[in-house]
Design a protein around this motif. Structure first.
Motif, PDB file in Angstrom:
ATOM      1  N   PRO A 168      15.595  40.439   3.335  1.00 16.31           N
ATOM      2  CA  PRO A 168      16.207  39.338   4.066  1.00 16.31           C
ATOM      3  C   PRO A 168      15.210  38.308   4.579  1.00 16.31           C
ATOM      4  O   PRO A 168      15.560  37.158   4.781  1.00 16.31           O
ATOM      5  N   MET A 169      13.958  38.715   4.818  1.00 18.69           N
ATOM      6  CA  MET A 169      12.942  37.773   5.291  1.00 18.69           C
ATOM      7  C   MET A 169      11.986  37.373   4.165  1.00 18.69           C
ATOM      8  O   MET A 169      10.982  36.718   4.397  1.00 18.69           O
ATOM      9  N   GLY A 170      12.297  37.790   2.932  1.00 19.53           N
ATOM     10  CA  GLY A 170      11.431  37.477   1.803  1.00 19.53           C
ATOM     11  C   GLY A 170      11.495  36.010   1.419  1.00 19.53           C
ATOM     12  O   GLY A 170      12.518  35.348   1.562  1.00 19.53           O
ATOM     13  N   VAL A 171      10.384  35.508   0.932  1.00 19.77           N
ATOM     14  CA  VAL A 171      10.283  34.109   0.519  1.00 19.77           C
ATOM     15  C   VAL A 171       9.948  34.044  -0.968  1.00 19.77           C
ATOM     16  O   VAL A 171       9.079  34.784  -1.448  1.00 19.77           O
ATOM     17  N   ASP A 172      10.638  33.169  -1.702  1.00 16.80           N
ATOM     18  CA  ASP A 172      10.324  32.903  -3.099  1.00 16.80           C
ATOM     19  C   ASP A 172       9.556  31.584  -3.157  1.00 16.80           C
ATOM     20  O   ASP A 172      10.115  30.521  -2.861  1.00 16.80           O
ATOM     21  N   PHE A 173       8.281  31.672  -3.500  1.00 17.67           N
ATOM     22  CA  PHE A 173       7.449  30.473  -3.613  1.00 17.67           C
ATOM     23  C   PHE A 173       7.559  29.953  -5.044  1.00 17.67           C
ATOM     24  O   PHE A 173       7.001  30.530  -5.974  1.00 17.67           O
ATOM     25  N   ASN A 174       8.289  28.838  -5.230  1.00 14.94           N
ATOM     26  CA  ASN A 174       8.514  28.281  -6.558  1.00 14.94           C
ATOM     27  C   ASN A 174       7.384  27.349  -6.999  1.00 14.94           C
ATOM     28  O   ASN A 174       7.076  27.260  -8.182  1.00 14.94           O
ATOM     29  N   GLU A 175       6.792  26.647  -6.037  1.00 13.41           N
ATOM     30  CA  GLU A 175       5.635  25.801  -6.320  1.00 13.41           C
ATOM     31  C   GLU A 175       4.658  25.907  -5.157  1.00 13.41           C
ATOM     32  O   GLU A 175       5.063  25.808  -3.995  1.00 13.41           O
TER      33      GLU A 175
END
Length: 238
Positions: A168-175
């Motif tokens: 739930p606190m995870g972040v997806d770094f796309n750039e």
């Protein structure tokens, strides 16, 4: 040794708001069965075609091939998209630090990062003995297999909170904008480590570098096309 993320002010506000919107029990208790995903897939044959010969450590080696990032979910529940790594700032200096400590001189310099399969790799080159005591200590620890972890430091450009209920606190770094990578004891991404040594004269393959440049140019052209399409009125014939 976790990733060093240089958040901007707006990013911090978004993170603050998201944190307060997530129930505390979701943060503390992850659903059962949650595990790190992915894993490195290093093909030595493909590296050989690039002119990179991966070998075991020896006292004469001063250059090491490192897996600096891939899309594997890390220990913090975050994920970095390797194809979204912008190395324009990193390439001007290419520092390899000791555990993200930028208050001290780098322990090594890096080649330009390049893709191999789903992994972003780079070659860290250490100086000869006597130039830096810290570099001498780090390279000795690598050769002795005491130190193998690698971790990136970066500025987020495009990111979003994960929709996966297991993080739930995870972040997806796309750039992201890469600014450094470090040798560390425990990497945030468990796949990121020193893969082995290479000849000191070897560098990032030119074809891989060209492909990175082409992807960056393609993203820039796509963004320009999107902005042009928005600016064109719907009632204007094309």
């Amino acid at each position: 040794g976790g990733n060093r993320v240089l958040w901007g002010e707006k990013d911090l506000i978004d993170i603050h708001n998201h944190t307060w919107s997530v129930k505390m029990e979701q943060i503390i208790q992850r659903p059962t069965g949650t595990k790190l995903l992915g894993g490195p897939n290093i093909d030595k044959a493909s590296l050989a075609k690039m002119g990179i010969e991966l070998r075991d450590f020896s006292p004469e080696d001063y250059a090491f091939l490192c897996l600096i990032t891939n899309a594997t979910t890390d220990h913090l529940g975050d994920s970095v998209k390797p194809g979204g790594v912008n190395d324009s700032l990193f390439g001007k200096n290419a520092p390899v630090l000791d555990s993200h400590d930028s208050s001290k001189p780098p322990v090594a310099s890096s080649s330009r990062p390049f893709m191999s399969g789903d992994n972003l790799l780079a070659i860290a080159r250490f100086p000869k003995p006597g130039i830096s005591a810290n570099s001498d200590q780090i390279i000795a620890a690598i050769r002795a297999r005491l130190l193998r972890g690698v971790s990136i430091g970066f500025i987020p450009l495009k990111w979003s909170f994960s929709k996966d209920p297991s993080r739930p606190m995870g972040v997806d770094f796309n750039e992201i904008k890469l600014i450094e990578f470090s040798m560390c004891s425990i990497p945030c991404n468990p796949d990121c480590y020193v893969l082995g040594s290479v000849a000191s004269s070897q560098s990032a393959p030119s074809d891989a570098t060209k492909n990175v440049d082409r992807r960056r140019e393609a993203r820039a052209l796509a963004a320009k096309a999107r902005s042009l399409s928005v600016s064109i009125s719907d009632d204007v014939p094309t």
